[in-house]
Design a protein around this motif. Structure first.
Motif, PDB file in Angstrom:
ATOM      1  N   PRO A 165       0.935  -1.382  -0.129  1.00 20.51           N
ATOM      2  CA  PRO A 165       0.090   0.597   0.006  1.00 20.51           C
ATOM      3  C   PRO A 165       0.906   1.411  -0.504  1.00 20.51           C
ATOM      4  O   PRO A 165       1.351   1.292   0.742  1.00 20.51           O
ATOM      5  CB  PRO A 165      -0.749  -0.156   1.189  1.00 20.51           C
ATOM      6  N   ALA A 166       0.655   2.090  -0.788  1.00 21.48           N
ATOM      7  CA  ALA A 166       0.848   4.057  -0.734  1.00 21.48           C
ATOM      8  C   ALA A 166       1.606   4.242   0.417  1.00 21.48           C
ATOM      9  O   ALA A 166       2.440   4.833   0.155  1.00 21.48           O
ATOM     10  CB  ALA A 166       0.719   4.717  -2.017  1.00 21.48           C
ATOM     11  N   LYS A 167      -0.120   3.644   1.321  1.00 23.92           N
ATOM     12  CA  LYS A 167       0.392   4.312   2.859  1.00 23.92           C
ATOM     13  C   LYS A 167       1.407   4.114   3.202  1.00 23.92           C
ATOM     14  O   LYS A 167       0.990   3.900   4.028  1.00 23.92           O
ATOM     15  CB  LYS A 167      -0.932   4.767   3.329  1.00 23.92           C
ATOM     16  N   HIS A 168       1.834   2.997   3.617  1.00 24.02           N
ATOM     17  CA  HIS A 168       2.328   2.038   4.601  1.00 24.02           C
ATOM     18  C   HIS A 168       3.649   2.587   4.992  1.00 24.02           C
ATOM     19  O   HIS A 168       4.281   3.480   3.501  1.00 24.02           O
ATOM     20  CB  HIS A 168       2.387   0.559   3.500  1.00 24.02           C
ATOM     21  N   PRO A 169       4.086   2.381   5.425  1.00 23.57           N
ATOM     22  CA  PRO A 169       5.601   3.532   6.109  1.00 23.57           C
ATOM     23  C   PRO A 169       6.653   2.818   5.213  1.00 23.57           C
ATOM     24  O   PRO A 169       7.742   3.941   5.332  1.00 23.57           O
ATOM     25  CB  PRO A 169       5.406   3.305   7.797  1.00 23.57           C
ATOM     26  N   LEU A 170       6.849   1.675   5.335  1.00 21.06           N
ATOM     27  CA  LEU A 170       7.689   0.812   3.904  1.00 21.06           C
ATOM     28  C   LEU A 170       7.881   1.605   3.210  1.00 21.06           C
ATOM     29  O   LEU A 170       8.581   1.318   2.482  1.00 21.06           O
ATOM     30  CB  LEU A 170       7.638  -0.268   4.192  1.00 21.06           C
ATOM     31  N   ALA A 171       6.878   2.686   2.559  1.00 26.02           N
ATOM     32  CA  ALA A 171       6.221   2.992   0.890  1.00 26.02           C
ATOM     33  C   ALA A 171       7.485   4.321   0.742  1.00 26.02           C
ATOM     34  O   ALA A 171       7.809   4.817   0.056  1.00 26.02           O
ATOM     35  CB  ALA A 171       5.657   2.817  -0.055  1.00 26.02           C
ATOM     36  N   ALA A 172       7.906   4.409   1.936  1.00 23.91           N
ATOM     37  CA  ALA A 172       8.111   5.922   2.189  1.00 23.91           C
ATOM     38  C   ALA A 172       9.949   5.340   1.901  1.00 23.91           C
ATOM     39  O   ALA A 172      10.858   6.382   1.374  1.00 23.91           O
ATOM     40  CB  ALA A 172       8.646   6.529   3.210  1.00 23.91           C
ATOM     41  N   GLN A 173      10.303   4.129   1.949  1.00 19.15           N
ATOM     42  CA  GLN A 173      11.968   4.405   1.865  1.00 19.15           C
ATOM     43  C   GLN A 173      11.956   4.040   0.028  1.00 19.15           C
ATOM     44  O   GLN A 173      10.997   3.665  -0.279  1.00 19.15           O
ATOM     45  CB  GLN A 173      12.705   3.224   2.218  1.00 19.15           C
TER      46      GLN A 173
END
Length: 293
Positions: A171-179
């Motif tokens: 999911p784009a809103k998952h924290p890991l997506a910020a990496q």
């Protein structure tokens, strides 16, 4: 109005599912949707009733479908008429394909159109065992295969083509997506959605072994069906992840789903071209020349 738009619409009308239609056409699902939308704009009607759960033909679609089929049939008759006048049928190169070839398959088709315009390339999508069996008995001229096992088909020659990298979809809103990239260990607490192993043993084994090397057993999510359904589930925001071929990910435009590479060497599956050792033709020579060296 383009013939490909008619062909895409007819395929969607037969499948009533954009994902399955894209698999039949050997192209990315967004391309199918885009071309059908363009056809609808040109006709100024809605041919398909789209909902999150299903696709149905509208009244305009029901009326248009027979005419679209007739137009495609007429195009085939026109091609046949030209071949008859030339005194010979156009040679056909039958190529077994796999999902996720993306731009590489486009490059193959473009090369044939430019360098062997008289050859008709027929793309055939089949389970791997049937694909290889058809190469062995001559019903296919060649076939792409992921993670080939030459010992299972000793009568065929396998030419290494390239490594097919995989990326993480979450999911784009998952924290890991910020990496910028993701290590498998960081996914230990996120449920994994994969197809059943019998559908794609090489892919499932690759992912599960990567998780094991990272020190965890993945939490299983609902078994994957089609890529479209899997990405829709991930896009809903529920914490889960899967793997997608990078070539496919590059063609998907879904703001609710993030695609990130794995850290380090990443994950990839080898792709090879299977052909009979005694096979020889200008078409096969051209195809082999297109493989990375």
């Amino acid at each position: 109005m383009e013939l490909r738009q008619l062909r895409y619409f007819v395929t969607v009308a037969e499948e009533l599912h954009f994902g399955r239609a894209a698999q039949r056409l050997h192209i990315a699902q967004p391309a199918v949707s885009q071309q059908v939308r363009r056809l609808e704009r040109e006709l100024n009607v809605s041919l398909l009733d789209r909902s999150p759960r299903r696709v149905r033909l509208t009244e305009a679609g029901l009326r248009f479908l027979p005419a679209a089929r007739e137009a495609l049939a007429a195009a085939e008759r026109a091609r046949a008429a030209v071949s008859d006048l030339a005194g010979t049928a156009a040679p056909i190169f039958r190529l077994g394909t796999i999902t996720g070839l993306g731009e590489r398959l486009d490059a193959v088709l473009d090369a044939f159109a430019d360098r062997l315009p008289g050859v008709q390339v027929e793309l055939v999508a089949l389970p791997v065992r049937e694909r290889l069996a058809r190469v062995a008995d001559g019903r296919l001229d060649a076939a792409f295969v992921r993670s080939p096992s030459p010992t299972d088909s000793p009568d065929l020659e396998f030419v290494a083509a390239w490594q097919d990298p995989l990326v993480v979809a979450l999911p784009a809103k998952h924290p890991l997506a910020a990496q910028d990239s993701i290590h498998p260990a960081e996914l230990a607490t996120v449920p994994l959605r994969l197809t059943e192993r019998r559908n794609h043993p090489a892919l499932v084994d690759l992912v599960l072994n990567a998780c094991q090397r990272a020190g965890f057993e993945p939490i299983p999510a609902t078994t994957s069906t089609t890529l479209q359904d899997t990405l829709a589930a991930i896009g809903s925001g529920s914490p889960m992840w899967t793997v997608v071929y990078a070539a496919n990910a590059a063609q998907v435009h879904n703001p609710r789903v993030a695609f990130r590479p794995f850290t380090g060497d990443g994950l990839a599956l080898p792709i090879a071209l299977a052909a009979r050792p005694d096979a020889a033709s200008p078409s096969l020579t051209l195809l082999l020349s297109l493989l990375p060296r």
